[in-house]
Design a protein around this motif. Structure first.
Motif, PDB file in Angstrom:
ATOM      1  N   UNK A   1      44.002  33.160  34.973  1.00  0.00           N
ATOM      2  CA  UNK A   1      42.862  33.551  34.152  1.00  0.00           C
ATOM      3  C   UNK A   1      42.835  35.069  34.084  1.00  0.00           C
ATOM      4  N   UNK A   2      43.156  35.621  32.920  1.00  0.00           N
ATOM      5  CA  UNK A   2      43.148  37.061  32.708  1.00  0.00           C
ATOM      6  C   UNK A   2      41.873  37.402  31.943  1.00  0.00           C
ATOM      7  N   UNK A   3      40.854  37.863  32.678  1.00  0.00           N
ATOM      8  CA  UNK A   3      39.520  38.081  32.126  1.00  0.00           C
ATOM      9  C   UNK A   3      39.155  39.544  32.342  1.00  0.00           C
ATOM     10  N   UNK A   4      39.145  40.334  31.261  1.00  0.00           N
ATOM     11  CA  UNK A   4      38.859  41.763  31.398  1.00  0.00           C
ATOM     12  C   UNK A   4      37.442  42.007  31.907  1.00  0.00           C
ATOM     13  N   UNK A   5      36.499  41.140  31.524  1.00  0.00           N
ATOM     14  CA  UNK A   5      35.138  41.292  32.020  1.00  0.00           C
ATOM     15  C   UNK A   5      35.059  41.092  33.521  1.00  0.00           C
ATOM     16  N   UNK A   6      35.766  40.103  34.029  1.00  0.00           N
ATOM     17  CA  UNK A   6      35.786  39.853  35.472  1.00  0.00           C
ATOM     18  C   UNK A   6      36.448  41.011  36.210  1.00  0.00           C
ATOM     19  N   UNK A   7      37.481  41.590  35.611  1.00  0.00           N
ATOM     20  CA  UNK A   7      38.163  42.734  36.235  1.00  0.00           C
ATOM     21  C   UNK A   7      37.206  43.917  36.338  1.00  0.00           C
ATOM     22  N   UNK A   8      36.464  44.206  35.267  1.00  0.00           N
ATOM     23  CA  UNK A   8      35.514  45.319  35.275  1.00  0.00           C
ATOM     24  C   UNK A   8      34.430  45.104  36.314  1.00  0.00           C
ATOM     25  N   UNK A   9      33.906  43.889  36.382  1.00  0.00           N
ATOM     26  CA  UNK A   9      32.860  43.588  37.354  1.00  0.00           C
ATOM     27  C   UNK A   9      33.378  43.702  38.776  1.00  0.00           C
ATOM     28  N   UNK A  10      34.570  43.183  39.008  1.00  0.00           N
ATOM     29  CA  UNK A  10      35.142  43.231  40.353  1.00  0.00           C
ATOM     30  C   UNK A  10      35.328  44.667  40.823  1.00  0.00           C
ATOM     31  N   UNK A  11      35.815  45.525  39.961  1.00  0.00           N
ATOM     32  CA  UNK A  11      36.003  46.909  40.389  1.00  0.00           C
ATOM     33  C   UNK A  11      34.668  47.610  40.590  1.00  0.00           C
ATOM     34  N   UNK A  12      33.705  47.366  39.710  1.00  0.00           N
ATOM     35  CA  UNK A  12      32.396  48.006  39.845  1.00  0.00           C
ATOM     36  C   UNK A  12      31.752  47.663  41.186  1.00  0.00           C
ATOM     37  N   UNK A  13      31.821  46.392  41.586  1.00  0.00           N
ATOM     38  CA  UNK A  13      31.245  45.981  42.871  1.00  0.00           C
ATOM     39  C   UNK A  13      32.013  46.583  44.037  1.00  0.00           C
ATOM     40  N   UNK A  14      33.330  46.633  43.919  1.00  0.00           N
ATOM     41  CA  UNK A  14      34.134  47.226  44.986  1.00  0.00           C
ATOM     42  C   UNK A  14      33.851  48.712  45.116  1.00  0.00           C
ATOM     43  N   UNK A  15      33.693  49.396  43.995  1.00  0.00           N
ATOM     44  CA  UNK A  15      33.402  50.824  44.033  1.00  0.00           C
ATOM     45  C   UNK A  15      32.030  51.092  44.648  1.00  0.00           C
ATOM     46  N   UNK A  16      31.065  50.271  44.293  1.00  0.00           N
ATOM     47  CA  UNK A  16      29.728  50.441  44.867  1.00  0.00           C
ATOM     48  C   UNK A  16      29.755  50.310  46.389  1.00  0.00           C
TER      49      UNK A  16
ATOM     50  N   UNK B   1      36.083  35.357  41.754  1.00  0.00           N
ATOM     51  CA  UNK B   1      35.888  34.977  40.352  1.00  0.00           C
ATOM     52  C   UNK B   1      37.059  34.172  39.809  1.00  0.00           C
ATOM     53  N   UNK B   2      38.043  33.928  40.645  1.00  0.00           N
ATOM     54  CA  UNK B   2      39.207  33.172  40.202  1.00  0.00           C
ATOM     55  C   UNK B   2      39.976  33.863  39.107  1.00  0.00           C
ATOM     56  N   UNK B   3      39.946  35.207  39.107  1.00  0.00           N
ATOM     57  CA  UNK B   3      40.562  35.981  38.032  1.00  0.00           C
ATOM     58  C   UNK B   3      41.717  36.822  38.567  1.00  0.00           C
ATOM     59  N   UNK B   4      42.538  37.309  37.663  1.00  0.00           N
ATOM     60  CA  UNK B   4      43.626  38.224  37.997  1.00  0.00           C
ATOM     61  C   UNK B   4      43.574  39.393  37.022  1.00  0.00           C
ATOM     62  N   UNK B   5      44.237  40.493  37.379  1.00  0.00           N
ATOM     63  CA  UNK B   5      44.364  41.607  36.448  1.00  0.00           C
ATOM     64  C   UNK B   5      45.804  41.674  35.942  1.00  0.00           C
ATOM     65  N   UNK B   6      46.093  42.657  35.108  1.00  0.00           N
ATOM     66  CA  UNK B   6      47.424  42.755  34.501  1.00  0.00           C
ATOM     67  C   UNK B   6      48.510  42.956  35.554  1.00  0.00           C
ATOM     68  N   UNK B   7      48.195  43.711  36.600  1.00  0.00           N
ATOM     69  CA  UNK B   7      49.200  43.943  37.639  1.00  0.00           C
ATOM     70  C   UNK B   7      49.515  42.650  38.397  1.00  0.00           C
ATOM     71  N   UNK B   8      48.498  41.804  38.581  1.00  0.00           N
ATOM     72  CA  UNK B   8      48.741  40.504  39.216  1.00  0.00           C
ATOM     73  C   UNK B   8      49.709  39.664  38.388  1.00  0.00           C
ATOM     74  N   UNK B   9      49.522  39.695  37.073  1.00  0.00           N
ATOM     75  CA  UNK B   9      50.379  38.902  36.193  1.00  0.00           C
ATOM     76  C   UNK B   9      51.838  39.307  36.369  1.00  0.00           C
ATOM     77  N   UNK B  10      52.079  40.616  36.399  1.00  0.00           N
ATOM     78  CA  UNK B  10      53.453  41.099  36.561  1.00  0.00           C
ATOM     79  C   UNK B  10      53.996  40.733  37.931  1.00  0.00           C
TER      80      UNK B  10
END
Length: 614
Positions: free
Chosen positions: A276-291, A360-369
């Motif tokens: 599951x490549x979900x850009x919204x989930x990626x943005x949310x995941x990083x925002x929470x990690x940064x916080x 979130x059961x999601x991956x980012x572009x680097x995970x795909x590669x």
């Protein structure tokens, strides 16, 4: 014989606007029955009810290439062997079915009328006929044109006159001329034998992609199996696929054009991975990690985007899986120098980000590669006869390793095409780090024949041209060092004003530009892109987003960001940039300069450079 004569009559009629038809006096096995030189280009025909066998097809291609090799066209450019199409014509209206590995184009008699036209000017077609006369001694020349007067014919055969006429005409119709003619420095790379992976580099407008497409046709004629043409940019494959269909319609079904992430996703899903490549989930995941982790990193750099780039460019882009690897890796191109303690804080941000993605059961572009590389290591996919990577400078190191693994190190298996000066995404790797040896197989193109001189001089003055890496640690060639193929000409207009004044200025500039079916507006952010598109629509100007541009010329204005304009060019380009305040971030400044260079060099004849002031 009546059927053959009917086909030859149709071919002869096709030379009425220029060129001629060479018909073999006596049929010879493995040699074309006729060569047609016309506005459609140089075509070799075999006529019959049955498709040529494999050996015969290879012989037809070989003979056609040998007869036509080195013919001269505009400005001394040569007709490459890959520009000659072999066509089997089945007389009648029944569909012609090819049995071979698409070494030739199969058409029925009615299909002759659908062959591409306007590849050559009448002057060029006539010039090629005269050059072919001594090469085709066993063929009889026929022409549908009226006999020219002696003095006109004599002038036609004057090489300088022909070249001059063709160059003038080429200025009006330049975009598909590469389908037929290449500069000698390009042509030799098309057929060169490489014992392992090879690299073709060169500044903007030197024809790197043109070489790659011709080379794919050359390799496809000599090796069975599919070929892969890939790039990082999502919108480029469709543009290049259309160009290849025009160049090599007989081979279009053997070459796969796709961007790297689409290829990797398809591989994973074909092998049962639920990705599951979900850009919204990626943005949310990083925002929470940064916080959760920002307290350690904010004193170094308060902008979270810098640290997101660190995760993508250095950690994910290199496929790092342990802190120990991160502590050792070089961080080329990154502004901040990090201590071991600071790198540990970055790794903590990385771990928290990975946890949030997993929730979130999601991956980012680097995970795909990374997952695709692991899958290829576990079980290799079906072998490609060749893999060509365009705009290689924008790939991640992990993506490069994946494609190297897919292609292998065999002769002519992997071709990397790119220019570090046009890198529009953060990079920082070298080919040697991906384990790709290109020593002795690196080629550099040094002739710019896309941009008229006014535009080339404008782009040369940009800061991004001072230095460039050749992608393997050595000094590369910059835009300032290229030879200009065009004679003086072109136009550059500049404008500066406020955002409120931009719509009227842009509409007026487009209305005053030369009419063209290849016009684009290029911006550097989505908000400006949207404002420009809205202004054009309000003025009654039809718009096509660059995301949906396939390379087909039309009357709409293409609008998009510089990231979507990569790898394509237009006759008229209108660039809208923001007059940003001075930035003390040299990394961001260099990236902005390279993006400006890419935008400017998309223009062939006319460039409008608008700057929006606060």
């Amino acid at each position: 014989m009546a059927d053959d004569r009917r086909v030859l009559a149709a071919l002869l009629a096709g030379t009425s606007a220029g060129g001629g038809l060479f018909v073999r006096a006596e049929p010879a096995p493995g040699e074309p029955d006729a060569f047609q030189v016309s506005r459609s280009g140089v075509l070799a025909f075999t006529i019959g009810d049955h498709a040529p066998a494999a050996d015969t097809a290879r012989s037809l291609v070989r003979h056609a290439e040998e007869r036509c090799a080195g013919l001269r066209g505009p400005r001394g450019r040569e007709l490459p062997s890959t520009a000659v199409t072999v066509i089997w014509v089945r007389p009648g209206a029944d569909e012609a079915r090819s049995r071979d590995d698409r070494l030739y184009l199969a058409v029925n008699e009615l299909g002759l009328a659908k062959l591409p036209t306007d590849a050559l000017s009448p002057q060029t077609a006539d010039s090629l006929v005269e050059q072919l006369r001594p090469r085709l001694r066993h063929y009889r020349l026929r022409t549908a044109r009226k006999q020219a007067k002696a003095d006109q014919q004599q002038e036609l055969l004057n090489g300088d006159t022909v070249v001059g006429d063709v160059v003038e005409e080429a200025r009006e119709r330049p975009f598909d001329s590469w389908l037929t003619f290449l500069h000698p420095s390009q042509r030799k790379l098309v057929t060169r034998h490489y014992t392992g992976p090879a690299r073709v580099s060169g500044p903007a407008g030197t024809g790197k992609t043109v070489v790659a497409l011709h080379r794919m046709r050359h390799l496809a004629r000599r090796a069975p199996g599919p070929l892969l043409f890939t790039t990082f940019v999502r919108t480029l494959p469709e543009v290049h696929a259309r160009a290849f269909r025009a160049l090599a319609p007989e081979l279009a079904d053997r070459v796969e054009f796709t961007n790297l992430h689409a290829w990797a996703l398809r591989l994973l899903r074909e092998r049962g991975h639920d990705v599951v490549l979900d850009s919204g989930a990626v943005t949310t995941a990083f925002s929470l990690a940064w916080a959760a982790c920002r307290h350690e990193l904010t004193p170094l750099e308060p902008d979270s985007a810098y640290w997101h780039d660190e995760l993508r460019q250095v950690i994910g882009g290199r496929g790092l899986s342990t802190l120990e690897e991160y502590l050792r890796v070089p961080r080329r191109g990154r502004r901040l120098r990090l201590t071991e303690r600071q790198k540990e804080s970055v790794w903590a941000l990385r771990d928290r980000y990975r946890d949030e993605l997993a929730r979130r059961g999601a991956v980012d572009f680097d995970d795909v590669i990374a997952r695709a590389e692991a899958e290829v290591a576990r079980q290799a996919p079906a072998a490609y006869a060749a893999v060509v990577v365009d705009e290689v400078q924008d790939l991640s190191l992990a993506g490069l390793r994946l494609l190297h693994r897919v292609a292998g190190d065999g002769p002519n298996r992997l071709l990397l095409v790119g220019d570090g000066q046009q890198q529009v995404y953060p990079g920082g790797w070298r080919l040697s780090e991906a384990g790709i040896p290109v020593q002795g197989r690196g080629e550099v193109l040094r002739v710019n024949y896309r941009n008229r001189t006014e535009i080339l001089d404008f782009a040369r003055a940009m800061g991004a041209v001072d230095a460039v890496d050749d992608l393997d640690g050595g000094a590369g060639v910059t835009l300032r060092e290229v030879e200009a193929a065009h004679s003086p000409g072109g136009s550059v207009r500049t404008w500066a004003g406020t955002a409120a004044e931009l719509p009227a200025a842009l509409v007026s500039a487009i209305a005053g530009a030369p009419a063209s079916q290849r016009t684009a507006v290029i911006t550097f952010d989505h908000a400006t892109r949207n404002r420009c598109a809205a202004a054009l629509v309000a003025a009654g100007i039809a718009v096509t987003p660059l995301e949906r541009y396939s390379g087909e010329p039309d009357d709409t204005v293409k609008v998009g960001t510089v990231l979507r304009a990569k790898g394509v060019d237009f006759q008229n380009v209108f660039v809208v940039a923001a007059d940003a305040p001075a930035d003390d971030d040299p990394e961001a400044g260099r990236l902005a300069e390279r993006r400006h260079l890419v935008a400017a060099t998309r223009a062939r004849d006319h460039l409008w450079w608008g700057v929006v002031r606060p």
